[in-house]
Write a protein that holds these residues in place. Structure first.
Motif, mmCIF file in Angstrom:
data_model
loop_
_atom_site.group_PDB
_atom_site.id
_atom_site.type_symbol
_atom_site.label_atom_id
_atom_site.label_comp_id
_atom_site.label_asym_id
_atom_site.label_seq_id
_atom_site.Cartn_x
_atom_site.Cartn_y
_atom_site.Cartn_z
ATOM 1 N N PRO A 36 0.796 -1.237 0.000
ATOM 2 C CA PRO A 36 0.000 0.000 0.000
ATOM 3 C C PRO A 36 0.826 1.284 0.000
ATOM 4 O O PRO A 36 0.406 2.298 -0.550
ATOM 5 C CB PRO A 36 -0.818 -0.113 1.297
ATOM 6 C CG PRO A 36 -0.887 -1.577 1.582
ATOM 7 C CD PRO A 36 0.421 -2.134 1.114
ATOM 8 N N LEU A 37 2.021 1.226 0.609
ATOM 9 C CA LEU A 37 2.860 2.416 0.716
ATOM 10 C C LEU A 37 4.290 2.051 0.350
ATOM 11 O O LEU A 37 4.909 1.210 1.001
ATOM 12 C CB LEU A 37 2.822 2.968 2.146
ATOM 13 C CG LEU A 37 3.827 4.070 2.489
ATOM 14 C CD1 LEU A 37 3.512 5.347 1.716
ATOM 15 C CD2 LEU A 37 3.851 4.336 3.985
ATOM 16 N N VAL A 38 4.824 2.663 -0.695
ATOM 17 C CA VAL A 38 6.219 2.467 -1.088
ATOM 18 C C VAL A 38 6.896 3.830 -1.105
ATOM 19 O O VAL A 38 6.432 4.750 -1.772
ATOM 20 C CB VAL A 38 6.337 1.806 -2.484
ATOM 21 C CG1 VAL A 38 7.811 1.708 -2.910
ATOM 22 C CG2 VAL A 38 5.699 0.419 -2.481
ATOM 23 N N VAL A 39 7.987 3.947 -0.352
ATOM 24 C CA VAL A 39 8.720 5.204 -0.284
ATOM 25 C C VAL A 39 10.143 4.951 -0.760
ATOM 26 O O VAL A 39 10.850 4.100 -0.211
ATOM 27 C CB VAL A 39 8.744 5.778 1.148
ATOM 28 C CG1 VAL A 39 9.501 7.105 1.176
ATOM 29 C CG2 VAL A 39 7.318 5.965 1.668
ATOM 30 N N VAL A 40 10.544 5.677 -1.804
ATOM 31 C CA VAL A 40 11.885 5.550 -2.364
ATOM 32 C C VAL A 40 12.613 6.872 -2.139
ATOM 33 O O VAL A 40 12.199 7.914 -2.654
ATOM 34 C CB VAL A 40 11.840 5.223 -3.871
ATOM 35 C CG1 VAL A 40 13.261 5.075 -4.413
ATOM 36 C CG2 VAL A 40 11.035 3.944 -4.119
ATOM 37 N N THR A 41 13.673 6.834 -1.340
ATOM 38 C CA THR A 41 14.432 8.059 -1.086
ATOM 39 C C THR A 41 15.470 8.248 -2.197
ATOM 40 O O THR A 41 16.036 7.287 -2.715
ATOM 41 C CB THR A 41 15.116 8.019 0.283
ATOM 42 O OG1 THR A 41 15.956 6.857 0.364
ATOM 43 C CG2 THR A 41 14.073 7.954 1.395
ATOM 44 N N LEU A 42 15.720 9.515 -2.538
ATOM 45 C CA LEU A 42 16.557 9.855 -3.690
ATOM 46 C C LEU A 42 17.723 10.759 -3.324
ATOM 47 O O LEU A 42 18.249 11.484 -4.164
ATOM 48 C CB LEU A 42 15.694 10.547 -4.760
ATOM 49 C CG LEU A 42 14.387 9.866 -5.158
ATOM 50 C CD1 LEU A 42 13.564 10.773 -6.048
ATOM 51 C CD2 LEU A 42 14.674 8.534 -5.860
#
Length: 328
Positions: free
Chosen positions: A216-222
């Motif tokens: 439900p929640l995917v967070v990709v830091t850049l």
């Protein structure tokens, strides 16, 4: 929402190299690489992913529970955590061994070459989340840890019906594709950086689209480019907060996760959660070590407004939610 932080608890040995790693790498000789860097400084800091996340969450007004294993050299560290508001009741001391140790060498471009000695962390595989039945969590963070322990906690969260955030991070290179896939499938949230996201897809055989459909929640830091939040078919781009200066990148991703999860606890929208993460990351980046940054809740709210007031209603959300709850 009571949050349980599982994962590494460690001492960090941070070194600085007054040059650029890239200048000493010969691409045609990668199969026989042999390098030694003379560093010009070294400090020992309190670290570990679980405790790094918990530390920043405590600064933001929470009392997170850390769940993990440490060595006989941990007592001073425990006193420090308790003083800032971290619950250490479920940190188990393993007799006869040392707490895990992280060795990081950072060059002038903030690139890092790191090694990790697990020490007492290896015994986390024998420590069950069933110990927490008297402290029913609203969320469990499964961050880098002994690989067997990570897989066990995934299975136990599923069996107990507990929501969990899967944060394989550095262990993407160590954990098998099957284990990574089990961690992804059933997770409420997934946190990775952009390189780890590529590795995760490679090792699991799942595409980015397939992962986002399962979680439900995917967070990709850049890094300096901020972060992307994928949820319910939507994408939210979060800009990074420009640091006042850059001291050390160690633990910046952990601070981001802490700010984000604290926003979740407060019931804030996805963008505000991401922006809280970005600001917490900036505070960490400005200090040497993952638990050296300090701020009051009032300072955090004020700096948030300085960076994100142009987002209209989000400033009002902070005033109505964060300001009231954190200053309670």
């Amino acid at each position: 929402m009571k949050t349980i932080c599982t994962g590494s608890i460690a001492y960090d040995y941070l070194m600085t190299f007054p040059g650029h790693f890239r200048e000493h790498i010969v691409p045609e000789r990668l199969e026989s690489i042999s390098l030694s860097f003379l560093v010009d400084s070294m400090v020992r800091q309190r670290g570990g992913v679980a405790t790094n996340i918990a530390y920043t969450m405590a600064l933001l007004g929470d009392r997170p529970i850390v769940f993990g294993t440490v060595g006989e050299d941990f007592e001073e560290y425990r006193q420090f955590l308790e003083a800032v508001g971290v619950d250490t009741r479920y940190i188990r001391v393993v007799p006869g061994v040392f707490t895990a140790s992280f060795f990081a060498n950072t060059d002038l471009d903030n690139n890092q070459i790191c090694s990790f000695y697990p020490g007492a962390m290896t015994f986390a595989r024998d420590f069950s989340l069933n110990e927490l039945k008297d402290d029913q969590p609203g969320l469990v963070i499964i961050s880098p840890n002994d690989p067997v322990a990570m897989d066990r906690y995934v299975a136990e969260c599923k069996a107990l019906g507990w929501r969990y955030i899967y944060d394989p991070s550095q262990q993407v290179v160590r954990v098998s594709g099957e284990e990574l896939r089990r961690g992804v499938e059933g997770a409420f949230g997934l946190f990775v950086n952009e390189y780890e996201f590529e590795l995760l897809q490679k090792h699991t055989g799942l595409s980015a689209t397939s992962i986002c459909a399962r979680v439900p929640l995917v967070v990709v830091t850049l890094g300096a480019k901020g972060a992307i939040i994928f949820t319910a078919g939507q994408e939210f781009h979060i800009q990074a907060v420009k640091p006042k200066h850059i001291a050390d990148p160690t633990g910046v991703g952990d601070a981001f996760r802490a700010g984000f999860v604290r926003g979740l606890q407060l019931g804030l929208d996805w963008v505000t959660c991401g922006q809280m993460g970005a600001l917490a990351a900036a505070y960490c980046l400005e200090q040497k070590g993952p638990q050296s940054h300090v701020f009051t809740r009032e300072e955090f709210v004020q700096r948030y407004r300085q960076n994100f007031d142009d987002h209209g209603a989000l400033g009002v959300l902070l005033e109505d939610s964060i300001n009231m709850v954190l200053e309670d």
